[in-house]
Design a protein around this motif. Structure first.
Motif, PDB file in Angstrom:
ATOM      1  N   LYS A   1       9.322   3.785  -4.569  1.00  0.00           N
ATOM      2  CA  LYS A   1      10.549   4.277  -3.940  1.00  0.00           C
ATOM      3  C   LYS A   1      11.729   3.932  -4.827  1.00  0.00           C
ATOM      4  O   LYS A   1      11.753   2.875  -5.459  1.00  0.00           O
ATOM      5  CB  LYS A   1      10.707   3.632  -2.561  1.00  0.00           C
ATOM      6  N   LEU A   2      12.701   4.824  -4.870  1.00  0.00           N
ATOM      7  CA  LEU A   2      13.950   4.589  -5.578  1.00  0.00           C
ATOM      8  C   LEU A   2      15.078   4.842  -4.586  1.00  0.00           C
ATOM      9  O   LEU A   2      15.054   5.844  -3.861  1.00  0.00           O
ATOM     10  CB  LEU A   2      14.065   5.555  -6.766  1.00  0.00           C
TER      11      LEU A   2
ATOM     12  N   ALA B   1      11.334   8.630 -16.314  1.00  0.00           N
ATOM     13  CA  ALA B   1      12.095   7.474 -16.798  1.00  0.00           C
ATOM     14  C   ALA B   1      12.969   6.863 -15.705  1.00  0.00           C
ATOM     15  O   ALA B   1      13.291   5.669 -15.758  1.00  0.00           O
ATOM     16  CB  ALA B   1      12.957   7.874 -17.993  1.00  0.00           C
ATOM     17  N   MET B   2      13.341   7.649 -14.694  1.00  0.00           N
ATOM     18  CA  MET B   2      14.164   7.141 -13.590  1.00  0.00           C
ATOM     19  C   MET B   2      13.471   6.011 -12.846  1.00  0.00           C
ATOM     20  O   MET B   2      14.127   5.179 -12.219  1.00  0.00           O
ATOM     21  CB  MET B   2      14.451   8.257 -12.578  1.00  0.00           C
ATOM     22  N   PHE B   3      12.159   5.977 -12.891  1.00  0.00           N
ATOM     23  CA  PHE B   3      11.381   5.041 -12.082  1.00  0.00           C
ATOM     24  C   PHE B   3      10.906   3.824 -12.862  1.00  0.00           C
ATOM     25  O   PHE B   3      10.126   3.034 -12.363  1.00  0.00           O
ATOM     26  CB  PHE B   3      10.214   5.780 -11.437  1.00  0.00           C
TER      27      PHE B   3
ATOM     28  N   PHE C   1      10.997   9.230  -3.082  1.00  0.00           N
ATOM     29  CA  PHE C   1       9.607   8.788  -3.133  1.00  0.00           C
ATOM     30  C   PHE C   1       8.986   9.607  -4.263  1.00  0.00           C
ATOM     31  O   PHE C   1       8.789  10.811  -4.113  1.00  0.00           O
ATOM     32  CB  PHE C   1       8.906   9.046  -1.800  1.00  0.00           C
ATOM     33  N   PRO C   2       8.692   8.997  -5.430  1.00  0.00           N
ATOM     34  CA  PRO C   2       8.331   9.771  -6.621  1.00  0.00           C
ATOM     35  C   PRO C   2       6.976  10.474  -6.586  1.00  0.00           C
ATOM     36  O   PRO C   2       6.744  11.388  -7.370  1.00  0.00           O
ATOM     37  CB  PRO C   2       8.378   8.747  -7.747  1.00  0.00           C
TER      38      PRO C   2
ATOM     39  N   GLY D   1       0.829  -1.202   0.000  1.00  0.00           N
ATOM     40  CA  GLY D   1       0.000   0.000   0.000  1.00  0.00           C
ATOM     41  C   GLY D   1       0.859   1.246   0.000  1.00  0.00           C
ATOM     42  O   GLY D   1       1.980   1.242  -0.505  1.00  0.00           O
ATOM     43  N   SER D   2       0.378   2.273   0.614  1.00  0.00           N
ATOM     44  CA  SER D   2       1.113   3.529   0.651  1.00  0.00           C
ATOM     45  C   SER D   2       2.233   3.470   1.684  1.00  0.00           C
ATOM     46  O   SER D   2       2.260   2.605   2.549  1.00  0.00           O
ATOM     47  CB  SER D   2       0.164   4.684   0.967  1.00  0.00           C
ATOM     48  N   THR D   3       3.152   4.405   1.563  1.00  0.00           N
ATOM     49  CA  THR D   3       4.248   4.547   2.513  1.00  0.00           C
ATOM     50  C   THR D   3       3.961   5.752   3.388  1.00  0.00           C
ATOM     51  O   THR D   3       3.724   6.845   2.873  1.00  0.00           O
ATOM     52  CB  THR D   3       5.592   4.742   1.782  1.00  0.00           C
TER      53      THR D   3
END
Length: 190
Positions: free
Chosen positions: A168-169, A182-184, A125-126, A61-63
């Motif tokens: 998340k990245l 594009a990073m994600f 966190f995008p 779910g969400s963070t």
């Protein structure tokens, strides 16, 4: 053998406002961090028939998280929270203030055990919505000793609507100068 980098310090909190589907504004430095927590909720569904599980699915779910900091520049605060200023320059917080979604960026340092060198790292966190900044205040004690009043900013991060549902990245090295959708995306395997 994989290498585990030991995270040992926090850097700055930064954000990039989401301007439209898949595009981000410039990265804005918000504050030096004193703490950060984030936890992603998980759920599980199991359907049983008799003594056997016939269907099982886990989901994320969400963070929910929070960042601790000592203060934010007034201009950055007005930008992030949609606040306005009055004729005397004081910040006004109103019920109609609109906060944009942001990419929330936490910079940290980590030690690489193979080299014993400290490296920069970052978590992005995008898609995050910010809560309100806390107003935690305390007075001097009877001897006149000051207490340093830290603030807390809560956030909720949700997954992007991309093929990976990225929420998340985490990367090492210098923070990219711009945030792009594009990073994600996962690396394409040929």
């Amino acid at each position: 053998m994989s290498l585990i980098k030991l995270e040992n310090g926090l850097g700055k909190l930064k954000v990039a406002q989401i301007e439209s589907a898949g595009t981000y504004g410039e990265i804005i430095t918000v504050a030096d961090l004193t703490s950060m927590t984030a936890e992603t909720s998980e759920g599980e569904t199991k359907l049983a028939a008799g003594n056997t599980v016939i269907y099982s699915k886990k989901s994320k779910g969400s963070t929910s998280g929070s960042v601790g900091l000592y203060g934010i520049d007034e201009e950055v605060e007005a930008t992030l929270f949609g606040a306005k200023k009055n004729a005397n320059g004081a910040i006004l917080y109103g019920m109609k203030d609109q906060k944009k979604l942001v990419a929330l960026i936490v910079e940290f340092t980590a030690v690489n055990p193979a080299t014993n060198e400290e490296e920069d790292g970052y978590i992005i966190f995008p898609k995050a919505s910010l809560g309100e900044l806390s107003n935690d205040l305390a007075t001097k004690d009877a001897d006149g000793n000051e207490s340093i009043n830290a603030k807390t900013l809560n956030f909720t991060a949700t997954a992007l609507d991309n093929a990976n549902k990225t929420y998340k990245l985490k990367g090492f090295g210098p923070l990219p100068e711009t945030i792009t959708s594009a990073m994600f995306d996962p690396k394409q395997v040929s």
